[in-house]
Design an enzyme around this catalytic site. Structure first.
Site, PDB file in Angstrom:
ATOM      1  N   LYS A 109       0.855  -1.184   0.000  1.00 55.40           N
ATOM      2  CA  LYS A 109       0.000   0.000   0.000  1.00 55.40           C
ATOM      3  C   LYS A 109       0.893   1.237   0.000  1.00 55.40           C
ATOM      4  CE  LYS A 109      -3.839   1.949   2.698  1.00 55.40           C
ATOM      5  NZ  LYS A 109      -4.642   1.777   3.936  1.00 55.40           N
ATOM      6  N   HIS A 111      -0.176   4.426   0.415  1.00 49.92           N
ATOM      7  CA  HIS A 111      -0.753   5.556   1.121  1.00 49.92           C
ATOM      8  C   HIS A 111      -1.134   5.101   2.531  1.00 49.92           C
ATOM      9  CE1 HIS A 111      -4.128   3.356  -0.668  1.00 49.92           C
ATOM     10  NE2 HIS A 111      -4.858   3.798   0.347  1.00 49.92           N
TER      11      HIS A 111
END
Length: 237
Positions: A109, A111
């Site tokens: 991921k 973010h």
């Protein structure tokens, strides 16, 4: 030692019966990843409602508590391991042992908190990997790499069913051949991890040998025993 003569394990036999009645353990002809034609197939993805998942977690938790294995955190490899780690952590807490759990994403991921690991911090923990089966040990090896990179120590693996059959390995010419040991034995020998399984193929043979030829839910189950026994004799360890 024959299936009938081997020692019985009540928890394992109860689990096999549960898996059969839930439609998770099926009989017929199924092609395995190794290209073998297996007379049975175990698909943990079919523990697909709250009642079945809760019962499955109970079997895992009871086996783990009885194993004596020391661990501080459950780790569930994506994807099936995620659900298993969450469910088993709930059941362990219900039984008086509240432990953290974590899992990985298949893709990092970029973010928010970022990274591939989700859940409780692993650093400094003795980590137990939880999955449904060990086919080639690939998932276990990937999990070990992530766990060590996070500053933790992998101490064991728990699975639902040990098929107790020879693993396959790729030779230099690219052809697949039987390994000397099963995938579970390779994890134990090569990676130094204890493997705790709820049930084994031997337990399945015990279960089938005790079934009547007819009866509700069990009609015809005894007829599968010769084929499963033959498969065990051909590919077993």
């Amino acid at each position: 030692m024959s299936a009938a003569a081997a020692p019985t394990d009540p928890l394992a036999l109860d689990f096999v019966a549960f898996a059969v009645e839930a439609g998770v353990l099926r009989f017929g002809e199924f092609k395995t990843k190794a290209g073998r034609l297996s007379p049975y197939f175990f698909n943990a993805g079919l523990f697909d409602d709250g009642a079945k998942l809760g019962r499955l977690a109970e079997f895992y938790a009871r086996r783990l508590l009885a194993s004596g294995l020391e661990f501080d955190l459950l780790f569930g490899p994506a994807y099936k391991g995620i659900t298993l780690a969450a469910a088993v952590s709930i059941e362990l807490a219900r039984l008086g042992r509240n432990l953290p759990y974590a899992y990985n994403r298949k893709e990092a991921k970029d973010h928010g908190e970022g990274g591939t690991l989700v859940g409780a911090p692993l650093a400094g923990k003795r980590v137990l990997i939880i999955d449904d089966v060990i086919s080639a040990g690939t998932s276990v090896r990937e999990s070990i790499t992530m766990i060590r990179a996070a500053g933790a120590t992998p101490v064991g693996v728990t699975i639902a069913l040990d098929r107790q059959e020879r693993a396959t390995e790729r030779a230099a010419n690219g052809e697949m051949a039987d390994a000397e040991h099963s995938a579970v034995q390779q994890v134990q020998r090569e990676l130094g991890l204890q493997v705790v399984s709820i049930a084994t193929l031997r337990d399945l043979l015990h279960y089938l040998s005790a079934q009547p030829d007819t009866g509700p839910l069990k009609e015809g189950l005894a007829a599968h025993l010769p084929r499963v026994q033959a498969y065990r004799e051909r590919y077993g360890v």
